[in-house]
Design a protein around this motif. Structure first.
Motif, short mmCIF file in Angstrom:
data_model
loop_
_atom_site.label_atom_id
_atom_site.label_comp_id
_atom_site.label_asym_id
_atom_site.label_seq_id
_atom_site.Cartn_x
_atom_site.Cartn_y
_atom_site.Cartn_z
N GLY A 142 0.73 -0.99 -0.05
CA GLY A 142 0.09 0.05 -0.10
C GLY A 142 0.81 1.26 0.07
N VAL A 143 0.23 2.38 -0.58
CA VAL A 143 0.84 3.64 -0.40
C VAL A 143 -0.07 4.45 0.32
N GLN A 144 0.43 4.98 1.52
CA GLN A 144 -0.29 5.81 2.43
C GLN A 144 0.20 7.11 2.45
N THR A 145 -0.49 8.27 2.05
CA THR A 145 -0.24 9.58 2.38
C THR A 145 -1.31 10.33 3.16
N GLU A 146 -0.94 11.30 3.95
CA GLU A 146 -1.56 12.23 4.75
C GLU A 146 -1.08 13.77 4.41
N ALA A 147 -2.26 14.59 4.58
CA ALA A 147 -2.19 16.00 4.33
C ALA A 147 -3.14 16.83 4.88
N ALA A 148 -2.88 18.18 4.80
CA ALA A 148 -4.14 18.94 5.55
C ALA A 148 -5.56 18.67 4.97
N THR A 149 -5.53 18.59 3.75
CA THR A 149 -6.78 18.48 3.05
C THR A 149 -6.92 17.48 2.27
N ALA A 150 -8.02 16.89 1.77
CA ALA A 150 -8.34 15.80 1.29
C ALA A 150 -7.70 15.72 -0.19
N GLN A 171 -3.09 -5.37 -9.94
CA GLN A 171 -4.56 -5.16 -9.66
C GLN A 171 -4.61 -4.39 -8.19
N THR A 172 -5.31 -3.15 -8.51
CA THR A 172 -5.48 -2.23 -7.42
C THR A 172 -6.69 -2.70 -6.60
N SER A 173 -6.38 -3.09 -5.25
CA SER A 173 -7.47 -3.90 -4.49
C SER A 173 -8.36 -3.00 -3.66
N GLY A 174 -8.12 -1.66 -3.35
CA GLY A 174 -8.79 -0.78 -2.54
C GLY A 174 -7.93 0.82 -2.63
N LEU A 175 -8.80 1.75 -2.70
CA LEU A 175 -8.46 3.29 -2.56
C LEU A 175 -9.47 3.81 -1.25
N ASN A 176 -8.68 4.30 -0.27
CA ASN A 176 -9.41 4.72 0.87
C ASN A 176 -8.86 6.19 1.38
N LEU A 177 -9.89 6.70 1.60
CA LEU A 177 -9.80 8.24 2.10
C LEU A 177 -10.40 8.59 3.36
N SER A 178 -9.58 8.97 4.42
CA SER A 178 -10.35 9.03 5.72
C SER A 178 -9.83 10.29 6.31
N ALA A 179 -10.55 10.79 7.18
CA ALA A 179 -10.18 11.93 8.18
C ALA A 179 -9.51 11.66 9.30
N LEU A 224 -9.71 18.03 14.18
CA LEU A 224 -9.31 17.48 12.59
C LEU A 224 -7.84 17.73 12.34
N ARG A 225 -7.05 16.87 12.40
CA ARG A 225 -5.52 16.96 12.04
C ARG A 225 -5.34 16.98 10.61
N TYR A 285 -6.02 14.57 6.40
CA TYR A 285 -6.65 13.55 5.76
C TYR A 285 -5.56 12.44 5.35
N GLN A 286 -6.12 11.26 5.26
CA GLN A 286 -5.06 10.18 4.81
C GLN A 286 -5.66 9.28 3.70
N ALA A 287 -4.89 9.06 2.71
CA ALA A 287 -5.29 8.21 1.73
C ALA A 287 -4.45 7.13 1.70
N VAL A 288 -5.18 6.06 1.19
CA VAL A 288 -4.55 4.69 1.26
C VAL A 288 -4.74 3.98 0.02
N ASN A 289 -3.72 3.63 -0.82
CA ASN A 289 -4.06 2.95 -2.04
C ASN A 289 -3.36 1.54 -2.03
N ARG A 290 -4.10 0.38 -2.21
CA ARG A 290 -3.63 -0.93 -1.97
C ARG A 290 -3.45 -1.68 -3.38
N VAL A 291 -2.51 -2.21 -3.44
CA VAL A 291 -2.14 -2.99 -5.05
C VAL A 291 -1.86 -4.50 -4.50
N THR A 292 -2.08 -5.28 -5.31
CA THR A 292 -1.60 -6.68 -5.39
C THR A 292 -0.83 -6.83 -6.78
N VAL A 293 0.26 -7.43 -6.66
CA VAL A 293 0.99 -7.75 -7.74
C VAL A 293 1.15 -9.32 -8.12
#
Length: 216
Positions: free
Chosen positions: A64-72, A101-109, A121-122, A124-132
């Motif tokens: 997975g690739v996880q990123t966080e930032a101040a805005t979504a 194959q991308t198995s999921g993309l999630n955005l959460s506060a 509120l700190r 937003y976190q985006a997580v993209n999960r991939v299976t190879v």
């Protein structure tokens, strides 16, 4: 640390009821005057197990690739940038697009919590999960290194398996049937009865790939 490729185990559990010829004629039970119901012949319920070990010929890496930032918007943009770099690294590693194959993309506060205060509120976190899927086992290590260098910050696991487990499954079934027949003959001889045939047959278990165990 070296990793050993552990063999795959395939189990086929077969349960059968073998009908035994009765020494005496089957007992008859009178239900109504002039009507008789034949009792079913005695049966022997047994189970047997067949197992085949086969060397794996493919692997899958989930990450997975996880990123966080101040805005979504920023979190999603940063994640997309990293994923572009990861996909380019996979192509350079020789991984075909059909095997990604991308198995999921999630955005959460994301919130900070303190006692007796409302959540703050700190960002937003985006997580993209991939299976190879990797069809060349010699590329497992280099592929994992490549995606981490490109921006992957979560490795969920590496598993090994068979592209087509049907041949190993059939071999395990044959072993289970042979073991079942041998066990049935042993019981029949010990009980001094004759087997009349198979009444029913069921199968359980199946293909079970196992991850490699670390060796030091």
């Amino acid at each position: 640390m070296k990793r050993a490729f552990q063999s795959l185990m395939l189990g086929g559990a077969l349960t059968a009821a073998a009908v035994m010829g009765a020494v005496a004629p089957a007992a008859a039970q009178t239900v109504q005057p002039g009507v008789q119901m034949m009792q079913p012949p005695p049966s022997l319920n047994l189970s047997a197990y067949g197992e085949v070990k086969a060397a794996p010929d493919m692997a899958t890496i989930s990450f997975g690739v996880q990123t966080e930032a101040a805005t979504a918007q920023e979190a999603m943009r940063d994640n997309a940038t990293r994923m572009t770099q990861v996909m380019a690294a996979l192509r350079r590693a020789g991984i075909a697009e059909r095997d990604v194959q991308t198995s999921g993309l999630n955005l959460s506060a994301q919130y900070d919590y303190q006692q007796n205060e409302p959540p703050k509120l700190r960002g937003y976190q985006a997580v993209n999960r991939v299976t190879v899927t990797i069809n060349d086992l010699t590329k497992v290590g280099t592929t994992a290194d490549a995606v981490v260098a490109a921006g992957v910050n979560q490795i969920d696991g590496i598993s090994f398996g068979l592209k087509d487990p049907s041949a190993a499954e059939d071999q395990a079934r044959r072993q289970a049937v042979q073991a079942l027949q041998a066990k049935a003959q042993l019981y029949a001889q010990a009980l001094n009865v004759q087997l009349a045939g198979i009444r029913n047959l069921s199968e359980g278990g199946g293909y079970a790939p196992q991850p490699p165990q670390p060796m030091f």
